[in-house]
Design a protein around this motif. Structure first.
Motif, PDB file in Angstrom:
ATOM      1  N   LEU A   1       0.864  -1.178   0.000  1.00  0.00           N
ATOM      2  CA  LEU A   1       0.000   0.000   0.000  1.00  0.00           C
ATOM      3  C   LEU A   1       0.902   1.230   0.000  1.00  0.00           C
ATOM      4  CD1 LEU A   1      -3.273   0.638   1.808  1.00  0.00           C
ATOM      5  CD2 LEU A   1      -1.427   2.260   2.229  1.00  0.00           C
ATOM      6  N   CYS A   2       0.653   2.142  -0.936  1.00  0.00           N
ATOM      7  CA  CYS A   2       1.503   3.326  -1.075  1.00  0.00           C
ATOM      8  C   CYS A   2       0.684   4.599  -0.904  1.00  0.00           C
ATOM      9  CB  CYS A   2       2.168   3.348  -2.450  1.00  0.00           C
ATOM     10  SG  CYS A   2       3.176   1.898  -2.788  1.00  0.00           S
ATOM     11  N   ASP A   3       1.357   5.631  -0.404  1.00  0.00           N
ATOM     12  CA  ASP A   3       0.726   6.937  -0.217  1.00  0.00           C
ATOM     13  C   ASP A   3       1.481   7.949  -1.069  1.00  0.00           C
ATOM     14  OD1 ASP A   3      -0.254   9.391   0.670  1.00  0.00           O
ATOM     15  OD2 ASP A   3      -0.571   8.650   2.709  1.00  0.00           O
ATOM     16  N   MET A   4       0.792   8.545  -2.037  1.00  0.00           N
ATOM     17  CA  MET A   4       1.461   9.470  -2.965  1.00  0.00           C
ATOM     18  C   MET A   4       1.894  10.770  -2.286  1.00  0.00           C
ATOM     19  SD  MET A   4      -0.515   8.996  -6.586  1.00  0.00           S
ATOM     20  CE  MET A   4      -2.145   8.442  -6.163  1.00  0.00           C
ATOM     21  N   ARG A   5       1.418  11.010  -1.065  1.00  0.00           N
ATOM     22  CA  ARG A   5       1.862  12.212  -0.352  1.00  0.00           C
ATOM     23  C   ARG A   5       3.284  12.040   0.171  1.00  0.00           C
ATOM     24  NH1 ARG A   5      -3.117  12.426   3.765  1.00  0.00           N
ATOM     25  NH2 ARG A   5      -2.303  10.314   4.001  1.00  0.00           N
ATOM     26  N   ALA A   6       3.737  10.797   0.284  1.00  0.00           N
ATOM     27  CA  ALA A   6       5.063  10.535   0.878  1.00  0.00           C
ATOM     28  C   ALA A   6       6.195  10.903  -0.073  1.00  0.00           C
ATOM     29  CB  ALA A   6       5.164   9.067   1.274  1.00  0.00           C
ATOM     30  N   GLY A   7       5.947  10.842  -1.369  1.00  0.00           N
ATOM     31  CA  GLY A   7       7.008  11.155  -2.323  1.00  0.00           C
ATOM     32  C   GLY A   7       6.503  10.990  -3.735  1.00  0.00           C
TER      33      GLY A   7
END
Length: 447
Positions: free
Chosen positions: A253-259
């Protein structure tokens, strides 16, 4: 209760079947994807011949209140054509890998369709009026002599037979080196992601000449490649969150706010393997063929070769539910490896309330699991039981010992008849099941 049938719940019954009855099935007619739109009034199928067929649900008639609307052909169009990549000497199949609807904003409908390399945004619109009374053209379309025009006419709109037009509004090409396996529209309804074996790209629906690469797992040396991306999906409510699954049975699961580049995941979902059940086929059957968020966004479901797992997004170390789809095939893995069936990619889907899940199997069987009661049922998509409103009888597979009357032996299952693609109406108990070149529609029985 949106149960799976049997007991005191409701029973599933036959509604419709679409497609030819011929024994000899043309390769181009094999259905490769099925998808309801957000309201469930439209149902799209894509096939290996690059065609998209859209079915529309008829309005319920007042004189037959119990007969719910049937799905009839609304529009058929050629979405993709076969191509040839001259630089790589590769044929690009026209087969439609995925269709995804966009939420309806006006009278027209929009959908994304993709083959291995190119994604297209299609507009499906209706026309029931045409302009008549032009000044420079006759009614048959021929140009009039300007010198003979003595009066000015105002064109008027006249009614005509309904025409449904499909037109390509955007073509998103040249962004994937490997075969596209997933497309997913984001909850902001402005962007979508597309995934191939090694990369995931983020697109804006209005911009076709560039996309942002948000995941890249390609190693510098391809000999070090250990896993590939098998599916990807955007979260239904949080536009910054997406997941992708791998051939190793893991989900990130990835969060586009992280990078800008999401190579470092936020969460990593993996179930530890039981060493006692390890075999030569363990890695192949653990590969995830589909991942789907629940409508609520709290859970996600993954399908591997033998099972369906439901994960709570807040718990990464193991799934909260595991359902065996066809455990009786574990003893047949060797022959399934030899005939390549072990590499079949089964999809899975949720019902509208997330209380039941459905996925396909062999012999035109498909399985449903009720998450509340933990009951499961095996049903068959077959023309033998295709009388209108005929109730589907549960099927059982006999794994050994004495076979009962209604059971079918594992050895007599037809592995060429497989249900890879299914879809569940977003609000009602209506399901669409693709069986080779036929589309079956079933619904719950109204007493």
């Amino acid at each position: 209760m949106a149960g799976v049938g049997g007991g005191n719940d409701f029973q599933w019954c036959f509604s419709q079947v679409k497609g030819a009855i011929d024994e000899d099935v043309a390769e181009a007619d094999i259905i490769s994807t099925v998808e309801f739109n957000y309201t469930g009034d439209l149902l799209a199928t894509g096939d290996k011949g690059g065609r998209v067929v859209i079915f529309q649900r008829e309005q319920e008639s007042k004189n037959r209140p119990l007969s719910r609307g049937e799905y009839n052909v609304y529009s058929t169009f050629q979405s993709h054509e076969p191509e040839f990549d001259y630089l790589k000497s590769l044929e690009i199949e026209e087969k439609i890998n995925k269709i995804r609807w966009l939420p309806q904003q006006n009278a027209a409908h929009f959908l994304l369709s993709t083959n291995d390399k190119t994604i297209k945004l299609w507009k499906i619109s209706e026309r029931d009026k045409r302009a008549e009374g032009y000044n420079l053209k006759d009614e048959d379309g021929r140009l009039r002599d300007p010198f003979r025009i003595t009066s000015l006419r105002v064109p008027v709109l006249m009614p005509m037979d309904l025409m449904v037009e499909a037109s390509p509004r955007r073509i998103f090409a040249n962004a994937h080196t490997y075969h596209i396996n997933s497309i997913s529209v984001n909850s902001d309804h402005e962007t979508y992601l597309s995934a191939d074996d090694l990369r995931i790209n983020l697109w804006h629906l209005e911009i076709t000449d560039r996309s942002f690469n948000i995941v890249d797992i390609k190693p510098a040396n391809m000999e070090e490649l250990t896993e590939v991306i098998t599916a990807a999906e955007c979260h239904p409510h949080q536009c910054n969150v997406f997941v992708y699954s791998s051939s190793k049975g893991t989900i990130r699961l990835c969060d586009m706010r992280a990078g800008a580049l999401c190579d470092r995941h936020s969460k990593f979902f993996e179930e530890p393997e039981d060493p006692s059940s390890r075999s030569f086929f363990s890695e192949i059957i653990s590969s995830i063929s589909d991942v789907k968020f629940s409508h609520s966004g709290r859970y996600m479901m993954t399908r591997d070769y033998l099972s369906v797992k439901v994960w709570d997004l807040n718990m990464e170390n193991r799934p909260v539910e595991t359902y065996q789809v066809h455990e009786y095939l574990r003893s047949k893995l060797c022959s399934l490896y030899e005939n390549d069936c072990i590499f079949d990619k089964f999809e899975c889907c949720w019902n509208g309330s997330d209380s039941a899940i459905m996925t396909g199997s062999y012999n035109n069987f498909f399985r449903m699991f009720d998450r509340n009661t933990r009951r499961d049922i095996t049903l068959e998509a077959s023309r033998e039981n295709s009388k209108p409103r005929a109730i589907l009888k549960p099927r059982k597979v006999c794994t050994g010992g004495k076979r009962k009357k209604d059971e079918i032996s594992v050895d007599s299952l037809d592995f060429n008849k497989k249900i890879l693609h299914t879809a569940w109406h977003p609000k009602e108990n209506v399901i669409a099941v693709a069986a080779t070149n036929n589309l079956y529609i079933f619904q719950d029985k109204i007493n």
